[in-house]
Design a protein around this motif. Sequence first.
Motif, PDB file in Angstrom:
ATOM      1  N   ASP A  45      58.443   6.423   0.381  1.00 21.56           N
ATOM      2  CA  ASP A  45      58.541   7.260   1.587  1.00 21.56           C
ATOM      3  C   ASP A  45      59.992   7.679   1.791  1.00 21.56           C
ATOM      4  N   PRO A  46      60.408   8.765   1.134  1.00 16.71           N
ATOM      5  CA  PRO A  46      61.830   9.128   1.193  1.00 16.71           C
ATOM      6  C   PRO A  46      62.343   9.397   2.602  1.00 16.71           C
ATOM      7  N   ILE A  47      61.583  10.130   3.400  1.00 16.18           N
ATOM      8  CA  ILE A  47      62.064  10.476   4.738  1.00 16.18           C
ATOM      9  C   ILE A  47      62.008   9.271   5.667  1.00 16.18           C
ATOM     10  N   GLY A  48      60.932   8.512   5.601  1.00 15.97           N
ATOM     11  CA  GLY A  48      60.821   7.315   6.427  1.00 15.97           C
ATOM     12  C   GLY A  48      61.879   6.277   6.077  1.00 15.97           C
ATOM     13  N   PHE A  49      62.109   6.094   4.777  1.00 16.38           N
ATOM     14  CA  PHE A  49      63.125   5.136   4.330  1.00 16.38           C
ATOM     15  C   PHE A  49      64.501   5.556   4.818  1.00 16.38           C
ATOM     16  N   THR A  50      64.828   6.819   4.632  1.00 20.35           N
ATOM     17  CA  THR A  50      66.146   7.299   5.044  1.00 20.35           C
ATOM     18  C   THR A  50      66.310   7.202   6.555  1.00 20.35           C
ATOM     19  N   THR A  51      65.271   7.529   7.299  1.00 21.89           N
ATOM     20  CA  THR A  51      65.318   7.405   8.758  1.00 21.89           C
ATOM     21  C   THR A  51      65.547   5.952   9.158  1.00 21.89           C
ATOM     22  N   GLY A  52      64.853   5.030   8.485  1.00 21.29           N
ATOM     23  CA  GLY A  52      65.043   3.604   8.761  1.00 21.29           C
ATOM     24  C   GLY A  52      66.469   3.154   8.482  1.00 21.29           C
ATOM     25  N   ILE A  53      67.028   3.629   7.369  1.00 20.97           N
ATOM     26  CA  ILE A  53      68.409   3.285   7.020  1.00 20.97           C
ATOM     27  C   ILE A  53      69.377   3.809   8.084  1.00 20.97           C
ATOM     28  N   ILE A  54      69.125   5.013   8.561  1.00 23.75           N
ATOM     29  CA  ILE A  54      70.002   5.606   9.587  1.00 23.75           C
ATOM     30  C   ILE A  54      69.929   4.800  10.877  1.00 23.75           C
ATOM     31  N   ILE A  55      68.732   4.381  11.257  1.00 29.42           N
ATOM     32  CA  ILE A  55      68.584   3.579  12.474  1.00 29.42           C
ATOM     33  C   ILE A  55      69.276   2.226  12.306  1.00 29.42           C
ATOM     34  N   ILE A  56      69.109   1.597  11.138  1.00 28.82           N
ATOM     35  CA  ILE A  56      69.777   0.319  10.885  1.00 28.82           C
ATOM     36  C   ILE A  56      71.296   0.500  10.933  1.00 28.82           C
ATOM     37  N   ALA A  57      71.785   1.583  10.319  1.00 30.13           N
ATOM     38  CA  ALA A  57      73.224   1.865  10.357  1.00 30.13           C
ATOM     39  C   ALA A  57      73.684   2.053  11.803  1.00 30.13           C
ATOM     40  N   GLY A  58      72.867   2.731  12.607  1.00 36.39           N
ATOM     41  CA  GLY A  58      73.210   2.929  14.013  1.00 36.39           C
ATOM     42  C   GLY A  58      73.300   1.620  14.774  1.00 36.39           C
ATOM     43  N   VAL A  59      72.346   0.738  14.535  1.00 36.93           N
ATOM     44  CA  VAL A  59      72.358  -0.569  15.202  1.00 36.93           C
ATOM     45  C   VAL A  59      73.593  -1.367  14.776  1.00 36.93           C
ATOM     46  N   LEU A  60      73.905  -1.330  13.472  1.00 40.24           N
ATOM     47  CA  LEU A  60      75.099  -2.039  12.988  1.00 40.24           C
ATOM     48  C   LEU A  60      76.373  -1.460  13.605  1.00 40.24           C
TER      49      LEU A  60
ATOM     50  N   GLY B 265      76.933   4.970  16.701  1.00 36.77           N
ATOM     51  CA  GLY B 265      75.706   4.180  16.693  1.00 36.77           C
ATOM     52  C   GLY B 265      74.623   4.787  17.568  1.00 36.77           C
ATOM     53  N   VAL B 266      74.996   5.197  18.771  1.00 39.35           N
ATOM     54  CA  VAL B 266      74.025   5.845  19.675  1.00 39.35           C
ATOM     55  C   VAL B 266      73.491   7.125  19.032  1.00 39.35           C
ATOM     56  N   PHE B 267      74.378   7.904  18.419  1.00 36.90           N
ATOM     57  CA  PHE B 267      73.963   9.145  17.767  1.00 36.90           C
ATOM     58  C   PHE B 267      72.956   8.862  16.655  1.00 36.90           C
ATOM     59  N   CYS B 268      73.234   7.847  15.830  1.00 43.11           N
ATOM     60  CA  CYS B 268      72.320   7.509  14.732  1.00 43.11           C
ATOM     61  C   CYS B 268      70.951   7.076  15.252  1.00 43.11           C
ATOM     62  N   VAL B 269      70.934   6.279  16.298  1.00 41.62           N
ATOM     63  CA  VAL B 269      69.671   5.758  16.812  1.00 41.62           C
ATOM     64  C   VAL B 269      68.886   6.834  17.564  1.00 41.62           C
ATOM     65  N   VAL B 270      69.583   7.647  18.362  1.00 44.10           N
ATOM     66  CA  VAL B 270      68.907   8.624  19.222  1.00 44.10           C
ATOM     67  C   VAL B 270      68.602   9.932  18.491  1.00 44.10           C
TER      68      VAL B 270
END
Length: 192
Positions: free
Chosen positions: A28-43, A79-84
């Motif tokens: 799932d390329p888009i889902g995986f990348t979205t998940g990575i972005i959210i994780i990066a945002g949280v970090l 981080g907020v930008f990545c998550v939101v």
Amino acid sequence: RVFFMKNNKTGILLSLFEIALGILLLIDPIGFTTGIIIIAGVLLLLFGVVEVIKYFRTDAVKAASEQYLTKGLCALGAGVFCVVKTEWFTVAFPAMTFLYGIVVLVTGLSKLQLTVDMLRVKSKKWFLALISAAISIACAVLILMNPFSSTEVLWMIAGITLIVEALLDVVTWFLGGREQKKKAASAEDTPA
């Protein structure tokens, strides 16, 4: 001799990580990348909170010189930008793909140096590194030219690229390391 021994474990671990990333991109390329972005945002959020706390808990002079507050606020904002705004990154996939292509190209060029290094130390398995370098460079050119109609297809190609490169790297590291151990053992057996 030391060249392969020092880098062998790190290279294999990095290759296994690349294989895992490639498989996730294929699934799932888009889902995986979205998940990575959210994780990066949280970090980034966590890092930002730590830096802001560090600013207020550190001596005023040191806190000012280290700019903990600025670092913390920038990390919190990112981080907020990545998550939101994860959808922004989906729209920016073509630019991110271009950057990925550049990374793959640089990786291919470093593998080209590995090939030359292996030739210089008279490794018999140099051709494996050359194959890996050629695949990396060819995939980088393919990614950078982007002849695909959708970004999802391009990310799937990127996933396949990661898996193939990593498998070749593991074989190169393993066989190159074994060859160097044999050379070292035969050198020790030879009287000085």
